[in-house]
Design a protein around this motif. Structure first.
Motif, short mmCIF file in Angstrom:
data_model
loop_
_atom_site.label_atom_id
_atom_site.label_comp_id
_atom_site.label_asym_id
_atom_site.label_seq_id
_atom_site.Cartn_x
_atom_site.Cartn_y
_atom_site.Cartn_z
N VAL A 137 37.17 4.47 10.30
CA VAL A 137 37.31 3.37 11.24
C VAL A 137 37.84 2.15 10.51
O VAL A 137 38.86 1.56 10.89
N ALA A 138 37.14 1.73 9.48
CA ALA A 138 37.54 0.58 8.68
C ALA A 138 36.76 0.60 7.39
O ALA A 138 35.64 1.12 7.34
N ASP A 139 37.33 0.02 6.34
CA ASP A 139 36.57 -0.18 5.12
C ASP A 139 36.96 -1.51 4.48
O ASP A 139 37.93 -2.15 4.88
N ILE A 140 36.18 -1.89 3.49
CA ILE A 140 36.35 -3.20 2.89
C ILE A 140 35.85 -3.17 1.46
O ILE A 140 34.82 -2.57 1.15
N THR A 141 36.58 -3.81 0.57
CA THR A 141 36.15 -3.93 -0.82
C THR A 141 35.25 -5.14 -0.98
O THR A 141 35.14 -5.99 -0.09
N SER A 142 34.63 -5.24 -2.14
CA SER A 142 33.80 -6.41 -2.40
C SER A 142 34.63 -7.69 -2.45
O SER A 142 34.10 -8.78 -2.25
N GLY A 143 35.92 -7.56 -2.71
CA GLY A 143 36.81 -8.70 -2.72
C GLY A 143 37.35 -9.08 -1.36
O GLY A 143 38.06 -10.10 -1.25
N GLY A 144 37.07 -8.28 -0.34
CA GLY A 144 37.47 -8.62 1.01
C GLY A 144 38.73 -7.95 1.51
O GLY A 144 39.18 -8.26 2.63
N SER A 145 39.30 -7.05 0.74
CA SER A 145 40.46 -6.31 1.21
C SER A 145 40.03 -5.26 2.22
O SER A 145 39.09 -4.52 1.99
N THR A 146 40.74 -5.17 3.35
CA THR A 146 40.32 -4.31 4.45
C THR A 146 41.39 -3.30 4.82
O THR A 146 42.58 -3.51 4.60
N ASN A 147 40.94 -2.21 5.41
CA ASN A 147 41.78 -1.20 6.03
C ASN A 147 41.19 -0.85 7.39
O ASN A 147 39.98 -0.74 7.52
N TYR A 148 42.07 -0.65 8.36
CA TYR A 148 41.64 -0.29 9.70
C TYR A 148 42.43 0.91 10.20
O TYR A 148 43.63 1.04 9.93
N ALA A 149 41.76 1.75 10.96
CA ALA A 149 42.48 2.77 11.71
C ALA A 149 43.37 2.09 12.74
O ALA A 149 43.01 1.07 13.33
N ASP A 150 44.54 2.67 12.97
CA ASP A 150 45.46 2.08 13.95
C ASP A 150 44.81 1.95 15.32
O ASP A 150 45.09 1.00 16.07
N SER A 151 43.94 2.87 15.66
CA SER A 151 43.34 2.90 16.98
C SER A 151 42.37 1.74 17.23
O SER A 151 42.04 1.46 18.39
N VAL A 152 41.93 1.07 16.18
CA VAL A 152 40.96 -0.01 16.36
C VAL A 152 41.49 -1.37 15.94
O VAL A 152 40.80 -2.38 16.14
N LYS A 153 42.69 -1.43 15.41
CA LYS A 153 43.25 -2.71 14.98
C LYS A 153 43.33 -3.68 16.16
O LYS A 153 43.77 -3.33 17.25
N GLY A 154 42.91 -4.89 15.90
CA GLY A 154 42.91 -5.91 16.93
C GLY A 154 41.66 -5.94 17.78
O GLY A 154 41.45 -6.91 18.52
N ARG A 155 40.85 -4.90 17.69
CA ARG A 155 39.61 -4.84 18.47
C ARG A 155 38.36 -4.87 17.60
O ARG A 155 37.34 -5.43 18.02
N PHE A 156 38.44 -4.26 16.43
CA PHE A 156 37.30 -4.18 15.52
C PHE A 156 37.53 -5.10 14.34
O PHE A 156 38.67 -5.26 13.87
N THR A 157 36.46 -5.67 13.82
CA THR A 157 36.53 -6.50 12.63
C THR A 157 35.41 -6.10 11.68
O THR A 157 34.24 -6.12 12.05
N ILE A 158 35.78 -5.75 10.46
CA ILE A 158 34.79 -5.39 9.46
C ILE A 158 34.56 -6.59 8.55
O ILE A 158 35.47 -7.36 8.26
N SER A 159 33.33 -6.75 8.13
CA SER A 159 32.98 -7.83 7.22
C SER A 159 31.92 -7.34 6.25
O SER A 159 31.28 -6.31 6.46
N ARG A 160 31.75 -8.10 5.18
CA ARG A 160 30.83 -7.69 4.13
C ARG A 160 30.16 -8.92 3.54
O ARG A 160 30.82 -9.93 3.30
N ASP A 161 28.88 -8.79 3.29
CA ASP A 161 28.10 -9.85 2.67
C ASP A 161 27.62 -9.32 1.33
O ASP A 161 26.69 -8.52 1.26
N ASN A 162 28.26 -9.76 0.26
CA ASN A 162 27.90 -9.26 -1.07
C ASN A 162 26.51 -9.70 -1.50
O ASN A 162 25.86 -9.02 -2.29
N GLY A 163 26.05 -10.84 -1.00
CA GLY A 163 24.73 -11.32 -1.36
C GLY A 163 23.61 -10.44 -0.84
O GLY A 163 22.60 -10.25 -1.52
#
Length: 120
Positions: free
Chosen positions: A48-74
């Motif tokens: 669906v989506a993934d994210i590195t600790s630095g904030g780089s993201t990838n999304y499946a084409d089917s969810v782009k614009g609708r889903f947002t991934i985020s990460r809290d390293n703390g």
């Protein structure tokens, strides 16, 4: 060893929203890419989506614009905000953390899965 605990799934009407949460425990979490995969009955598990600790993201084409991934390293947490949900988004959603284990392999950890059902 990494343990993942996810929450936030449920039943929602088409066009509605859900937010999934996943908290990781263990060591070296920042070395892992974290994200979400889903699997519907009779289909393969897909990113669906993934994210590195630095904030780089990838999304499946089917969810782009609708889903947002985020990460809290703390807090070692990863989230996905899912808006404008469609029936085809219905699946079991799995939290994932992975890092390289060798040149041809990777080490994956998985959450237990949480059901998302989009239906009227």
């Amino acid at each position: 060893q990494v343990q993942l605990v996810e929450s936030g799934g449920g039943l929602v009407q088409p066009g509605g929203s859900l937010r999934l949460s996943c908290t990781a425990s263990g060591t070296g979490i920042r070395l892992y890419v974290m994200g979400w995969y889903r699997q519907a009955p009779g289909k393969q598990r897909e990113l669906v989506a993934d994210i590195t600790s630095g904030g780089s993201t990838n999304y499946a084409d089917s969810v782009k614009g609708r889903f947002t991934i985020s990460r809290d390293n703390g807090s070692n947490a990863v989230y996905v905000q899912m808006n404008s949900l469609k029936p085809e988004d219905s699946a079991v959603y799995y939290c994932n953390a992975h890092r390289p284990r060798g040149p041809w392999d990777r080490l994956d950890y998985w959450g237990q899965g949480t059901q998302v059902t989009v239906s009227s």
